[in-house]
Scaffold this active site. Structure first.
Site, PDB file in Angstrom:
ATOM      1  N   GLY A  27      53.532  48.138  41.883  1.00 27.40           N
ATOM      2  CA  GLY A  27      54.038  48.784  43.100  1.00 27.40           C
ATOM      3  C   GLY A  27      55.434  48.289  43.424  1.00 27.40           C
ATOM      4  O   GLY A  27      55.759  47.139  43.159  1.00 27.40           O
ATOM      5  N   ARG A  95      45.664  50.001  28.157  1.00 25.70           N
ATOM      6  CA  ARG A  95      44.683  50.978  28.686  1.00 25.70           C
ATOM      7  C   ARG A  95      45.460  52.207  29.145  1.00 25.70           C
ATOM      8  O   ARG A  95      45.745  52.383  30.308  1.00 25.70           O
ATOM      9  CB  ARG A  95      43.934  50.338  29.857  1.00 25.70           C
ATOM     10  CG  ARG A  95      42.694  51.071  30.280  1.00 25.70           C
ATOM     11  CD  ARG A  95      41.950  50.295  31.378  1.00 25.70           C
ATOM     12  NE  ARG A  95      40.881  51.078  31.919  1.00 25.70           N
ATOM     13  CZ  ARG A  95      41.038  51.956  32.913  1.00 25.70           C
ATOM     14  NH1 ARG A  95      42.212  52.130  33.478  1.00 25.70           N
ATOM     15  NH2 ARG A  95      40.014  52.660  33.350  1.00 25.70           N
ATOM     16  N   ASP A 128      50.780  40.472  40.246  1.00 24.70           N
ATOM     17  CA  ASP A 128      49.704  39.810  39.496  1.00 24.70           C
ATOM     18  C   ASP A 128      49.205  40.652  38.296  1.00 24.70           C
ATOM     19  O   ASP A 128      49.194  40.181  37.159  1.00 24.70           O
ATOM     20  CB  ASP A 128      48.614  39.439  40.520  1.00 24.70           C
ATOM     21  CG  ASP A 128      47.229  39.776  40.100  1.00 24.70           C
ATOM     22  OD1 ASP A 128      46.777  39.140  39.160  1.00 24.70           O
ATOM     23  OD2 ASP A 128      46.614  40.672  40.704  1.00 24.70           O
ATOM     24  N   THR A 150      55.839  40.842  44.878  1.00 28.73           N
ATOM     25  CA  THR A 150      54.721  41.564  45.492  1.00 28.73           C
ATOM     26  C   THR A 150      54.729  41.305  46.991  1.00 28.73           C
ATOM     27  O   THR A 150      54.960  40.162  47.417  1.00 28.73           O
ATOM     28  CB  THR A 150      53.337  41.157  44.931  1.00 28.73           C
ATOM     29  OG1 THR A 150      52.328  41.674  45.805  1.00 28.73           O
ATOM     30  CG2 THR A 150      53.116  39.670  44.793  1.00 28.73           C
ATOM     31  N   ASP A 152      52.169  41.293  48.550  1.00 25.18           N
ATOM     32  CA  ASP A 152      50.877  40.629  48.808  1.00 25.18           C
ATOM     33  C   ASP A 152      50.989  39.090  48.774  1.00 25.18           C
ATOM     34  O   ASP A 152      50.116  38.402  49.277  1.00 25.18           O
ATOM     35  CB  ASP A 152      49.828  41.068  47.775  1.00 25.18           C
ATOM     36  CG  ASP A 152      49.652  42.572  47.723  1.00 25.18           C
ATOM     37  OD1 ASP A 152      49.997  43.237  48.718  1.00 25.18           O
ATOM     38  OD2 ASP A 152      49.200  43.088  46.682  1.00 25.18           O
ATOM     39  N   ASP A 154      50.412  37.044  46.485  1.00 23.36           N
ATOM     40  CA  ASP A 154      49.144  36.490  46.002  1.00 23.36           C
ATOM     41  C   ASP A 154      49.268  35.848  44.618  1.00 23.36           C
ATOM     42  O   ASP A 154      48.285  35.742  43.893  1.00 23.36           O
ATOM     43  CB  ASP A 154      48.051  37.576  45.988  1.00 23.36           C
ATOM     44  CG  ASP A 154      48.439  38.790  45.143  1.00 23.36           C
ATOM     45  OD1 ASP A 154      49.583  38.832  44.660  1.00 23.36           O
ATOM     46  OD2 ASP A 154      47.592  39.685  44.967  1.00 23.36           O
ATOM     47  N   ARG A 196      45.986  43.709  49.794  1.00 23.78           N
ATOM     48  CA  ARG A 196      44.857  43.731  48.850  1.00 23.78           C
ATOM     49  C   ARG A 196      43.869  42.610  49.151  1.00 23.78           C
ATOM     50  O   ARG A 196      43.446  42.463  50.273  1.00 23.78           O
ATOM     51  CB  ARG A 196      45.368  43.670  47.409  1.00 23.78           C
ATOM     52  CG  ARG A 196      46.009  44.974  46.993  1.00 23.78           C
ATOM     53  CD  ARG A 196      45.774  45.263  45.561  1.00 23.78           C
ATOM     54  NE  ARG A 196      46.374  44.247  44.717  1.00 23.78           N
ATOM     55  CZ  ARG A 196      46.177  44.171  43.434  1.00 23.78           C
ATOM     56  NH1 ARG A 196      45.389  45.033  42.839  1.00 23.78           N
ATOM     57  NH2 ARG A 196      46.766  43.247  42.719  1.00 23.78           N
TER      58      ARG A 196
HETATM   59  O1  F6P Z   1      50.068  45.358  45.605  1.00 19.75           O
HETATM   60  C1  F6P Z   1      50.926  45.988  46.493  1.00 19.75           C
HETATM   61  C2  F6P Z   1      50.203  47.025  47.322  1.00 19.75           C
HETATM   62  O2  F6P Z   1      51.113  47.590  48.241  1.00 19.75           O
HETATM   63  C3  F6P Z   1      48.969  46.511  48.037  1.00 19.75           C
HETATM   64  O3  F6P Z   1      49.272  45.767  49.186  1.00 19.75           O
HETATM   65  C4  F6P Z   1      48.227  47.798  48.309  1.00 19.75           C
HETATM   66  O4  F6P Z   1      46.841  47.562  48.420  1.00 19.75           O
HETATM   67  C5  F6P Z   1      48.521  48.607  47.070  1.00 19.75           C
HETATM   68  O5  F6P Z   1      49.713  48.068  46.498  1.00 19.75           O
HETATM   69  C6  F6P Z   1      48.720  50.087  47.329  1.00 19.75           C
HETATM   70  O6  F6P Z   1      48.861  50.762  46.125  1.00 19.75           O
HETATM   71  P1  F6P Z   1      49.343  52.266  45.990  1.00 19.75           P
HETATM   72  O7  F6P Z   1      50.846  52.256  46.082  1.00 19.75           O
HETATM   73  O8  F6P Z   1      48.838  52.707  44.682  1.00 19.75           O
HETATM   74  O9  F6P Z   1      48.760  53.031  47.141  1.00 19.75           O
END
Ligand code: F6P
Length: 373
Positions: A27, A95, A128, A150, A152, A154, A196
């Protein structure tokens, strides 16, 4: 393959110049362009390298899509959100769906494409999941260095990741704005933030924005306790409450709320919706009017904060230096203010979640913040 023994350039002697590749995987977040700029400028100014941008993260590596990056291309992008070379949070060479939607391991093709691009090293900016893929590609022979990003926050082994601070500012500003309308209408305001399986964004924005209750994935909540706090505030004359909820929060003996399954993604689960559940519960139990704001992808947009610009620049410079030295299989990290290179293997072992012993938890408890327990 693993270890810090420098690998020698395969191509530089033929071409006269080394060539560095950059990709932004997973992301997006604010600060990616700042990172690309730092890698490219360092490569061009200090090492006279050529720079290649691989399009759309690992998808570009699978599909052999890339373009040259010049000094001019990265001039003026420090403050720009997103990533100008594109990103994908689904692409995974191990994958990859074929035209029938069946998953195949195309990592050999990714390695071949890397070789065909005649790269002397690749910087992979990722979170991650992406750094896990990067590590597997490194083990297959791609000379690679990781840069942590990120919202997050994390990732183990680093105190900071590109994007977190900018997302924190967005979330905090949103909480500030919710405060005024909550006060006017004497309402309970729920704000659901991303993160997340880790509650860092909720914890930090909740503390910075003066949230009365903060709900994290790491501390399953008791809805009765949440309601007690809200009602007790009302009795004290504080006729509004702010509840900051991490998208991964869950009740005791309950499950996380899944919003959608993205089948072709490395981690197919997309969380979301816990804010609505909590709002319904609070309204039912307390009778108080409750509203929900889901901050969503706003947290990933906009310009990077000064902290993220500096972090991305430091990470970018350090990662380019590792490539120049031929020191691969590493990820650059921030530890106690210093940039350090850590083995990718160590960095991707598992994710960093909020510990109950975290000093920020203690600080929040000291000022009366509830975690719904
Ligand atoms: O990992 C970054 C993040 O923004 C998370 O906080 C969130 O859960 C996820 O990506 C959202 O993903 P997407 O952009 O696929 O909706």
């Amino acid at each position: 393959m693993q270890g810090s023994k420098p690998r020698t350039s395969r191509f530089a002697s033929v071409r006269g110049k080394k060539r560095i590749g950059i990709l932004t995987a997973g992301g997006d977040c604010p600060g990616l362009n700042a990172g690309i700029r730092a890698i490219a400028k360092t490569a061009i100014l200090n090492y006279d390298m050529e720079v290649i941008g691989i399009k759309d993260g690992f998808l570009g590596l699978i599909e052999n899509r890339f373009s040259h990056i010049s000094y001019e291309d990265v001039s003026g992008i420090l403050t720009l959100g997103g990533t100008f070379i594109g990103a994908s949070n689904k692409a995974n060479p191990f994958r990859h769906p074929d035209f029938r939607g069946r998953f195949k391991d195309v990592s050999n093709m990714a390695v071949e494409n890397y070789r065909a691009m005649e790269l002397d090293g690749l910087v992979c900016i990722g979170g991650d999941g992406s750094l896990n893929i990067a590590y597997k590609l490194y083990k297959k022979g791609i000379d690679l260095v990781g840069v942590p990003k990120t919202i997050d926050r994390d990732l183990k082994q680093t105190d900071a990741t590109i994007g977190f601070d900018s997302a924190l500012i967005t979330a905090t500003q949103a909480i500030d704005k919710l405060h005024t309308t909550a006060q006017s209408h004497h309402r309970v305001m729920i704000i659901e933030v991303m993160g997340r399986y880790a509650g860092w964004l909720a914890l930090y924005s909740g503390l910075a924005g003066g949230g009365d209750i903060i709900l994290l994935p790491e501390i399953p909540y008791n809805i009765k306790k949440v309601c007690e706090v809200v009602l007790e505030r009302n009795q004290r004359g504080k006729r509004f409450s702010i509840v900051v909820v991490s998208e991964g929060a869950r009740p005791k003996a309950g499950k996380m709320v899944v919003k959608r399954i993205v089948k072709d993604s490395t981690d197919p689960v997309r969380l979301g919706g816990i804010g609505d559940k909590i709002a319904d519960d609070i309204e039912k139990i307390t009778g108080l009017e409750t509203r929900v704001t889901v901050l969503g992808h706003l947290q990933r947009g906009g310009e990077p904060s000064p902290f993220d610009r500096i972090l991305a620049t430091r990470f970018g410079v350090a990662s380019c230096e590792l490539v120049a030295k031929g020191d691969f299989g590493k990820v650059v990290t921030l530890k106690a203010g210093n940039i350090r290179a850590v083995d990718l293997a160590k960095a991707v072992k598992d994710i960093k979640r909020v510990s109950l012993k975290d000093p920020i938890i203690k600080t929040a408890l000291s000022v009366g913040t509830s975690f719904g327990t």
